[in-house]
Design an enzyme around this catalytic site. Sequence first.
Site, PDB file in Angstrom:
ATOM      1  N   SER A 173       0.855  -1.179   0.000  1.00  0.00           N
ATOM      2  CA  SER A 173       0.000   0.000   0.000  1.00  0.00           C
ATOM      3  C   SER A 173       0.896   1.236   0.000  1.00  0.00           C
ATOM      4  CB  SER A 173      -0.935  -0.036   1.214  1.00  0.00           C
ATOM      5  OG  SER A 173      -1.778   1.103   1.243  1.00  0.00           O
ATOM      6  N   TYR A 205      -4.691   7.748  -7.191  1.00  0.00           N
ATOM      7  CA  TYR A 205      -3.636   6.866  -6.710  1.00  0.00           C
ATOM      8  C   TYR A 205      -3.806   6.626  -5.211  1.00  0.00           C
ATOM      9  CZ  TYR A 205       0.964   5.042  -5.506  1.00  0.00           C
ATOM     10  OH  TYR A 205       1.976   4.261  -5.023  1.00  0.00           O
ATOM     11  N   LYS A 209      -4.510   3.026  -3.137  1.00  0.00           N
ATOM     12  CA  LYS A 209      -3.694   2.528  -2.032  1.00  0.00           C
ATOM     13  C   LYS A 209      -4.547   2.297  -0.781  1.00  0.00           C
ATOM     14  CE  LYS A 209      -1.084   1.468  -4.089  1.00  0.00           C
ATOM     15  NZ  LYS A 209      -0.196   0.290  -4.218  1.00  0.00           N
TER      16      LYS A 209
END
Length: 333
Positions: A173, A205, A209
């Site tokens: 992550s 993005y 994550k």
Amino acid sequence: MGIFSRKRSSSSSSRSSDHRMPSLCGKVIMVTGGNSGLGKQSIMEFAKHEPAEIWLAARDTHRADQTVFELSRQFPNTEFKVLELDLASLDSVREAAETFLYSANRLDVLLLNARAGGSGPPAMTRDGYEGAFGVNHMGHALLTKLLMPVLLHTIRHNRNRGNVSDVHVVVVSSVMMHHAPRRGIQFDKLKTPPPKYSPFTFRCYAQSKLANTLFARRLAREYPQLTVAAVHPGVVRTNLMGVLARHEGGGGVLARLGRPISRACMASVQDGIQNQLWAATSQDVVSGEYYSHMGVKGRMNKLARDDMLAEKLWQWTEVELENYIALNTRYSD
């Protein structure tokens, strides 16, 4: 000291700072995105402990073949194999999983290391998902689900032989998840390309994550037999800030948002891999947790702890992937 030699303050963790990677003899490992950077370095460190096989899953098979040739000469006691995998295509993910399932006898470590998004213009995957989310979450989620039969088979095999049944799934992550949209996952926009280099482009993005962390949390609950962890590897010499600075003249909102994180988290590749290697091999891992540093868990915001959001993402993903999940294998029982 071994690879896990980073020193930590006693307030951060009570675990030993000289944890050594255990023997990997006989184990099978898969790493996505192993051609360069964190993935390649992780493979090299695994190989020092002589696992039976390491599968390098990558889209660019030419580069992967070159990497395998290089690694085979350095580590002759481990067999390296290339697995063609394009995480932006669910058909490719299914084909890769099928190839592995009919070729391998076990899988002890699944390191979901590959990433996309954050440093370029917005894109869509072949299946119509926003690029970062499609690769970082959807592709990896499908791969994990399709490989579940061999992961569970490995646990049963170990237990039947009286061995430790530890099988690890590690999702890479990022601390960037803290900059996801306020709602966490914007389900209504996952199939809509964001405007070029808008603030939401960067947040795409971050959202992907966050999805990685929530997926690991929910996966651990679904399969308590597994050891599952989400990890932050550190920002390792990426060009993200440079791209944003060039695009915005150095002073735009995206560059300002990322620079403090970049400065705080910048690390060498050697340092950056320690957290994910530890999570992939240590018996001290608490399944379902997010680790910001080696052995340091729990440093995440409310969204990453939200079990209702994790459940919603899990169910949404199940529906999206239902046409790909059914896969008959010799491990079904």
